[in-house]
Scaffold this motif. Sequence first.
Motif, PDB file in Angstrom:
ATOM      1  N   PRO A   7      44.590  29.902  39.420  1.00 59.45           N
ATOM      2  CA  PRO A   7      45.294  31.002  40.086  1.00 59.45           C
ATOM      3  C   PRO A   7      46.236  31.747  39.144  1.00 59.45           C
ATOM      4  CG  PRO A   7      46.411  28.935  40.559  1.00 59.45           C
ATOM      5  CD  PRO A   7      45.309  28.620  39.572  1.00 59.45           C
ATOM      6  N   GLY A   8      46.519  33.000  39.482  1.00 64.32           N
ATOM      7  CA  GLY A   8      47.486  33.757  38.682  1.00 64.32           C
ATOM      8  C   GLY A   8      47.498  35.207  39.064  1.00 64.32           C
ATOM      9  N   SER A   9      48.371  35.980  38.388  1.00 68.42           N
ATOM     10  CA  SER A   9      48.382  37.417  38.670  1.00 68.42           C
ATOM     11  C   SER A   9      47.507  38.197  37.686  1.00 68.42           C
ATOM     12  CB  SER A   9      49.804  37.999  38.712  1.00 68.42           C
ATOM     13  OG  SER A   9      50.748  37.182  38.130  1.00 68.42           O
ATOM     14  N   PHE A  10      47.305  37.679  36.509  1.00 69.82           N
ATOM     15  CA  PHE A  10      46.358  38.274  35.539  1.00 69.82           C
ATOM     16  C   PHE A  10      46.600  39.780  35.370  1.00 69.82           C
ATOM     17  CE2 PHE A  10      44.241  34.620  37.565  1.00 69.82           C
ATOM     18  CZ  PHE A  10      44.024  33.830  36.452  1.00 69.82           C
ATOM     19  N   ILE A  36      46.175  36.645  42.678  1.00 66.08           N
ATOM     20  CA  ILE A  36      47.091  36.784  43.817  1.00 66.08           C
ATOM     21  C   ILE A  36      47.245  38.257  44.202  1.00 66.08           C
ATOM     22  CG2 ILE A  36      49.194  36.797  42.384  1.00 66.08           C
ATOM     23  CD1 ILE A  36      50.445  35.072  44.724  1.00 66.08           C
ATOM     24  N   LYS A  41      56.420  39.215  41.807  1.00 66.77           N
ATOM     25  CA  LYS A  41      56.977  40.015  40.725  1.00 66.77           C
ATOM     26  C   LYS A  41      56.988  41.494  41.109  1.00 66.77           C
ATOM     27  CE  LYS A  41      55.169  36.630  37.624  1.00 66.77           C
ATOM     28  NZ  LYS A  41      54.073  36.268  36.769  1.00 66.77           N
ATOM     29  N   PHE A  70      43.481  36.342  46.590  1.00 69.78           N
ATOM     30  CA  PHE A  70      44.081  35.569  47.685  1.00 69.78           C
ATOM     31  C   PHE A  70      45.480  36.073  47.967  1.00 69.78           C
ATOM     32  CE2 PHE A  70      47.323  32.472  46.155  1.00 69.78           C
ATOM     33  CZ  PHE A  70      47.236  32.676  44.793  1.00 69.78           C
ATOM     34  N   GLY A  72      49.108  34.573  50.285  1.00 68.55           N
ATOM     35  CA  GLY A  72      49.630  33.392  50.963  1.00 68.55           C
ATOM     36  C   GLY A  72      49.640  32.206  50.019  1.00 68.55           C
ATOM     37  N   LEU A  73      49.484  31.028  50.606  1.00 63.30           N
ATOM     38  CA  LEU A  73      49.595  29.808  49.802  1.00 63.30           C
ATOM     39  C   LEU A  73      48.313  29.541  49.027  1.00 63.30           C
ATOM     40  CD1 LEU A  73      51.402  27.345  52.246  1.00 63.30           C
ATOM     41  CD2 LEU A  73      52.372  28.488  50.238  1.00 63.30           C
ATOM     42  N   VAL A  74      48.495  29.159  47.784  1.00 65.27           N
ATOM     43  CA  VAL A  74      47.330  28.877  46.934  1.00 65.27           C
ATOM     44  C   VAL A  74      46.544  27.677  47.478  1.00 65.27           C
ATOM     45  CG1 VAL A  74      48.560  27.411  45.249  1.00 65.27           C
ATOM     46  CG2 VAL A  74      46.618  28.758  44.512  1.00 65.27           C
ATOM     47  N   LYS A  88      46.055  24.641  35.584  1.00 68.25           N
ATOM     48  CA  LYS A  88      47.045  25.549  34.986  1.00 68.25           C
ATOM     49  C   LYS A  88      47.150  25.261  33.498  1.00 68.25           C
ATOM     50  CE  LYS A  88      49.206  27.476  38.633  1.00 68.25           C
ATOM     51  NZ  LYS A  88      50.629  27.363  38.806  1.00 68.25           N
ATOM     52  N   MET A 102      55.831  23.009  41.363  1.00 68.47           N
ATOM     53  CA  MET A 102      54.768  23.625  42.169  1.00 68.47           C
ATOM     54  C   MET A 102      53.629  22.643  42.409  1.00 68.47           C
ATOM     55  SD  MET A 102      54.151  27.606  41.604  1.00 68.47           S
ATOM     56  CE  MET A 102      53.777  27.653  39.893  1.00 68.47           C
ATOM     57  N   MET A 105      54.728  20.172  45.040  1.00 70.01           N
ATOM     58  CA  MET A 105      54.751  20.807  46.363  1.00 70.01           C
ATOM     59  C   MET A 105      53.321  21.004  46.883  1.00 70.01           C
ATOM     60  SD  MET A 105      56.300  22.064  48.918  1.00 70.01           S
ATOM     61  CE  MET A 105      57.998  22.544  48.615  1.00 70.01           C
ATOM     62  N   ASN A 106      52.465  21.488  46.016  1.00 72.01           N
ATOM     63  CA  ASN A 106      51.076  21.727  46.431  1.00 72.01           C
ATOM     64  C   ASN A 106      50.383  20.424  46.810  1.00 72.01           C
ATOM     65  OD1 ASN A 106      51.148  24.512  46.226  1.00 72.01           O
ATOM     66  ND2 ASN A 106      50.591  24.526  44.071  1.00 72.01           N
TER      67      ASN A 106
HETATM   68  O1  PNS Z   1      50.262  34.380  36.785  1.00 75.30           O
HETATM   69  P1  PNS Z   1      51.439  33.918  37.586  1.00 75.30           P
HETATM   70  O2  PNS Z   1      52.142  35.102  38.171  1.00 75.30           O
HETATM   71  O3  PNS Z   1      52.344  33.011  36.809  1.00 75.30           O
HETATM   72  O4  PNS Z   1      50.843  33.070  38.809  1.00 75.30           O
HETATM   73  C1  PNS Z   1      51.687  32.444  39.746  1.00 75.30           C
HETATM   74  C2  PNS Z   1      50.869  31.936  40.954  1.00 75.30           C
HETATM   75  C3  PNS Z   1      50.129  33.081  41.603  1.00 75.30           C
HETATM   76  C4  PNS Z   1      49.888  30.904  40.477  1.00 75.30           C
HETATM   77  C5  PNS Z   1      51.890  31.293  41.938  1.00 75.30           C
HETATM   78  O5  PNS Z   1      52.943  32.180  42.166  1.00 75.30           O
HETATM   79  C6  PNS Z   1      51.250  30.936  43.272  1.00 75.30           C
HETATM   80  O6  PNS Z   1      50.508  29.985  43.362  1.00 75.30           O
HETATM   81  N1  PNS Z   1      51.577  31.739  44.321  1.00 75.30           N
HETATM   82  C7  PNS Z   1      51.011  31.591  45.635  1.00 75.30           C
HETATM   83  C8  PNS Z   1      52.048  31.104  46.645  1.00 75.30           C
HETATM   84  C9  PNS Z   1      52.107  29.607  46.564  1.00 75.30           C
HETATM   85  O7  PNS Z   1      51.219  28.914  46.962  1.00 75.30           O
HETATM   86  N2  PNS Z   1      53.204  29.143  45.941  1.00 75.30           N
HETATM   87  C10 PNS Z   1      53.328  27.768  45.539  1.00 75.30           C
HETATM   88  C11 PNS Z   1      54.101  26.962  46.504  1.00 75.30           C
HETATM   89  S1  PNS Z   1      54.642  25.572  45.610  1.00 75.30           S
END
Ligand code: PNS
Length: 164
Positions: A7-10, A36, A41, A70, A72-74, A88, A102, A105-106
Amino acid sequence: MATALCPGSFDPVTLGHLDIIERTARHFDMVVIAVIRNPQKAQSLFTLEERQEMLGEVTAHIPNVRIEFFKGLVVDFARDHGAEAIVKGLRAISDFDYELQMAQMNQRLSGIDTFFISTSPQHSFLSSSLVREVARFGGDVSSMVPPLVAKRLVERYKMAEGAK
Ligand code: PNS
């Protein structure tokens, strides 16, 4: 079939991202690049479609990759797509605290594990935001992003200058 999520913003994809995606694709049957839709950001430089198009072109040589959006939540997205792992890249110790939080939490939310791949040393200082900043002020980013992304960055900032 073992599926991993990257996942990421790319915004935009860098050679660092590509390195992690290529290496993830060697270990999993399928890699879903999850872009995302609603980054926390500020305003993105490239639209979702542009980011998807660039990702598609630079990963065209990897058969077991697909690109999705996507919001919401990853972990919800991961579950919906049958992904059993989030992958990651870790560039430096400064990434670790936040990424670990993260990942934990995930894991708590979903049971989905996060795997970390150490970024190749030549990419350890790379981030999309730094690349954008260098490109914005006319710096050479050709060693940091794929050629087509470098071209798009130059065009985008030229357009922005022209609009002033
Ligand atoms: O490329 P980035 O911006 O560093 O990516 C961050 C990303 C998108 C991986 C992260 O912000 C994300 O997973 N966002 C989705 C919301 C979510 O699930 N947050 C994590 C809860 S611990």
